[in-house]
Design a protein around this motif. Structure first.
Motif, PDB file in Angstrom:
ATOM      1  N   ALA A 227       0.814  -1.215   0.000  1.00  0.00           N
ATOM      2  CA  ALA A 227       0.000   0.000   0.000  1.00  0.00           C
ATOM      3  C   ALA A 227       0.846   1.264   0.000  1.00  0.00           C
ATOM      4  O   ALA A 227       0.399   2.308  -0.488  1.00  0.00           O
ATOM      5  CB  ALA A 227      -0.929   0.008   1.219  1.00  0.00           C
ATOM      6  N   LEU A 251      -3.710  -6.254  -0.035  1.00  0.00           N
ATOM      7  CA  LEU A 251      -2.999  -4.996   0.147  1.00  0.00           C
ATOM      8  C   LEU A 251      -2.288  -5.016   1.494  1.00  0.00           C
ATOM      9  O   LEU A 251      -2.931  -5.042   2.546  1.00  0.00           O
ATOM     10  CB  LEU A 251      -3.981  -3.829   0.080  1.00  0.00           C
ATOM     11  CG  LEU A 251      -3.397  -2.455  -0.256  1.00  0.00           C
ATOM     12  CD1 LEU A 251      -2.784  -2.457  -1.654  1.00  0.00           C
ATOM     13  CD2 LEU A 251      -4.469  -1.386  -0.173  1.00  0.00           C
ATOM     14  N   THR A 252      -0.956  -5.034   1.455  1.00  0.00           N
ATOM     15  CA  THR A 252      -0.160  -5.107   2.678  1.00  0.00           C
ATOM     16  C   THR A 252       0.308  -3.716   3.109  1.00  0.00           C
ATOM     17  O   THR A 252       0.238  -2.761   2.342  1.00  0.00           O
ATOM     18  CB  THR A 252       1.080  -5.996   2.472  1.00  0.00           C
ATOM     19  OG1 THR A 252       1.940  -5.382   1.500  1.00  0.00           O
ATOM     20  CG2 THR A 252       0.681  -7.381   1.987  1.00  0.00           C
ATOM     21  N   LEU A 254      -0.809  -1.443   5.009  1.00  0.00           N
ATOM     22  CA  LEU A 254      -1.753  -0.328   5.007  1.00  0.00           C
ATOM     23  C   LEU A 254      -1.512   0.594   6.195  1.00  0.00           C
ATOM     24  O   LEU A 254      -1.798   1.797   6.131  1.00  0.00           O
ATOM     25  CB  LEU A 254      -3.186  -0.867   5.032  1.00  0.00           C
ATOM     26  CG  LEU A 254      -4.304   0.111   4.663  1.00  0.00           C
ATOM     27  CD1 LEU A 254      -4.122   0.634   3.245  1.00  0.00           C
ATOM     28  CD2 LEU A 254      -5.661  -0.559   4.794  1.00  0.00           C
ATOM     29  N   GLY A 260      -4.449   5.801   2.339  1.00  0.00           N
ATOM     30  CA  GLY A 260      -5.241   4.581   2.293  1.00  0.00           C
ATOM     31  C   GLY A 260      -6.303   4.547   1.223  1.00  0.00           C
ATOM     32  O   GLY A 260      -6.899   3.505   0.959  1.00  0.00           O
ATOM     33  N   VAL A 263      -6.981   1.881  -1.829  1.00  0.00           N
ATOM     34  CA  VAL A 263      -7.867   0.704  -1.827  1.00  0.00           C
ATOM     35  C   VAL A 263      -9.052   0.941  -2.760  1.00  0.00           C
ATOM     36  O   VAL A 263      -9.443   0.068  -3.532  1.00  0.00           O
ATOM     37  CB  VAL A 263      -8.365   0.404  -0.398  1.00  0.00           C
ATOM     38  CG1 VAL A 263      -9.277  -0.805  -0.396  1.00  0.00           C
ATOM     39  CG2 VAL A 263      -7.197   0.175   0.542  1.00  0.00           C
ATOM     40  N   VAL A 274     -10.581  -6.226  -3.399  1.00  0.00           N
ATOM     41  CA  VAL A 274      -9.542  -6.337  -2.376  1.00  0.00           C
ATOM     42  C   VAL A 274     -10.045  -7.368  -1.371  1.00  0.00           C
ATOM     43  O   VAL A 274     -11.079  -7.162  -0.733  1.00  0.00           O
ATOM     44  CB  VAL A 274      -9.291  -4.982  -1.697  1.00  0.00           C
ATOM     45  CG1 VAL A 274      -8.273  -5.132  -0.565  1.00  0.00           C
ATOM     46  CG2 VAL A 274      -8.804  -3.952  -2.714  1.00  0.00           C
ATOM     47  N   ILE A 277      -6.411  -7.259   3.728  1.00  0.00           N
ATOM     48  CA  ILE A 277      -5.525  -6.127   3.961  1.00  0.00           C
ATOM     49  C   ILE A 277      -4.621  -6.438   5.148  1.00  0.00           C
ATOM     50  O   ILE A 277      -5.031  -7.123   6.088  1.00  0.00           O
ATOM     51  CB  ILE A 277      -6.295  -4.816   4.212  1.00  0.00           C
ATOM     52  CG1 ILE A 277      -7.312  -4.980   5.346  1.00  0.00           C
ATOM     53  CG2 ILE A 277      -6.975  -4.328   2.949  1.00  0.00           C
ATOM     54  CD1 ILE A 277      -8.018  -3.693   5.711  1.00  0.00           C
ATOM     55  N   PHE A 289     -11.142  -8.272   3.993  1.00  0.00           N
ATOM     56  CA  PHE A 289     -11.542  -6.884   3.767  1.00  0.00           C
ATOM     57  C   PHE A 289     -13.038  -6.715   3.979  1.00  0.00           C
ATOM     58  O   PHE A 289     -13.840  -7.510   3.498  1.00  0.00           O
ATOM     59  CB  PHE A 289     -11.165  -6.452   2.355  1.00  0.00           C
ATOM     60  CG  PHE A 289     -11.467  -5.010   2.084  1.00  0.00           C
ATOM     61  CD1 PHE A 289     -10.784  -4.018   2.769  1.00  0.00           C
ATOM     62  CD2 PHE A 289     -12.432  -4.647   1.161  1.00  0.00           C
ATOM     63  CE1 PHE A 289     -11.056  -2.679   2.531  1.00  0.00           C
ATOM     64  CE2 PHE A 289     -12.711  -3.322   0.918  1.00  0.00           C
ATOM     65  CZ  PHE A 289     -12.021  -2.330   1.604  1.00  0.00           C
TER      66      PHE A 289
END
Length: 299
Positions: A227, A251-252, A254, A260, A263, A274, A277, A289
């Motif tokens: 992210a 998504l790592t 974050l 943010g 996303v 997604v 996360i 998510f």
């Protein structure tokens, strides 16, 4: 700590970046300046120009149709709009077949191995038998890192020597999965191939092995993105989508970004959900998510 609390904590840097702007924005009048400032704030959150404009215009239209006059009403309407934008495709993993297969793709350094390890731990805690396949045979120590995670998660791993054919590793893993009655096979893949053709060829070989050994199996192809790379991550995602047929994005990091809103851009511009996360370093900080709660924490 529940999902909302973790998301809220994970979005701390984003809130520090844009939270004050949102607070000021929704304390004012719903005039043209309001919509201009809304667009700017959404762009600053890394939603991208097209997504920010689409969200702002949707709010303008909804305010007109529903005769929204107050800032709190506008805030609630924006939350609903962003939630709709985030709700694309199938949000949960398809693990209906036994074994199901999850391929993980993405460039080096995005947290792919860590993601596989955390997901393995979560699936095992859910009562599933998990097997890892160390398909990244190009990077030195990639299989070693995955094996450490297999030990942490308490799941089996299939690996070969560095430089081995990744498709052969996957074949061995699927054979083992059938013999051991595994529920899910998590396949790591190389994070750095020289060009799109190499990527397509490699994934094509792996895909043919899966089709042959597990015809009709449930399959996920998950792109792992960092992210903190923001719009550059979106560029990566477009390239991988063209070559790999993504079913979802993880998504790592974050919690490490002040933007943010990426996303929303990913879901809206790619039409790919997604699915997970990452909001921290802990083994339980990879979370399914949840669009409404994410938006609530963001806005």
């Amino acid at each position: 700590m529940g999902f909302f609390e973790k998301i809220k904590a994970g979005l701390t840097r984003t809130k520090e970046n844009i939270g004050h702007s949102f607070d000021q924005l929704f304390a004012g009048e719903l005039d043209d300046d309001f919509y201009d400032q809304l667009e700017e704030t959404l762009i600053l959150s890394d939603m991208g120009v097209d997504t920010a404009l689409a969200a702002s215009e949707a709010l303008r239209q909804r305010a007109k149709e529903e005769k929204i006059k107050t800032a709190p009403e506008a805030r609630d309407a924006l939350k609903a709009i962003l939630t709709d934008m985030l709700t694309v495709g199938r949000g949960e993993l398809d693990l209906t077949s036994r074994p199901a297969v999850c391929l993980f793709i993405g460039v080096n350094g995005v947290g792919k191995t860590t993601t596989i390890g955390k997901l393995a731990a979560a699936l095992k805690a859910d009562g599933r038998r998990v097997l890892m396949a160390a398909g990244d045979t190009f990077r030195a120590a990639a299989a070693d890192q995955l094996e450490i995670w297999s030990q942490r998660a308490g799941v089996d791993i299939v690996r070969q020597s560095e430089g081995a054919d990744p498709a052969a590793v996957v074949f061995d893993a699927l054979t083992a999965a059938k013999a051991r009655n595994a529920d899910v096979v998590l396949v790591d893949t190389a994070g750095r191939l020289h060009n799109k053709q190499n990527l397509m060829n490699e994934l094509g070989k792996i895909s043919r092995v899966i089709d042959r050994e597990l015809p009709g199996a449930s399959r996920e192809t998950l792109l792992v993105l960092d992210a903190t790379t923001g719009q550059n991550g979106l560029i990566q995602a477009r390239q991988f989508k063209e070559t790999a047929g993504l079913t979802g994005v993880v998504l790592t990091k974050l919690d490490g970004t002040a933007k943010g809103g990426i996303v929303v851009a990913i879901a809206q511009e790619l039409g790919v959900p997604v699915k997970f996360i990452g909001v921290g370093e802990g083994v339980d900080d990879l979370m399914p998510f949840d669009a409404p709660q994410f938006v609530e924490a963001l806005i």
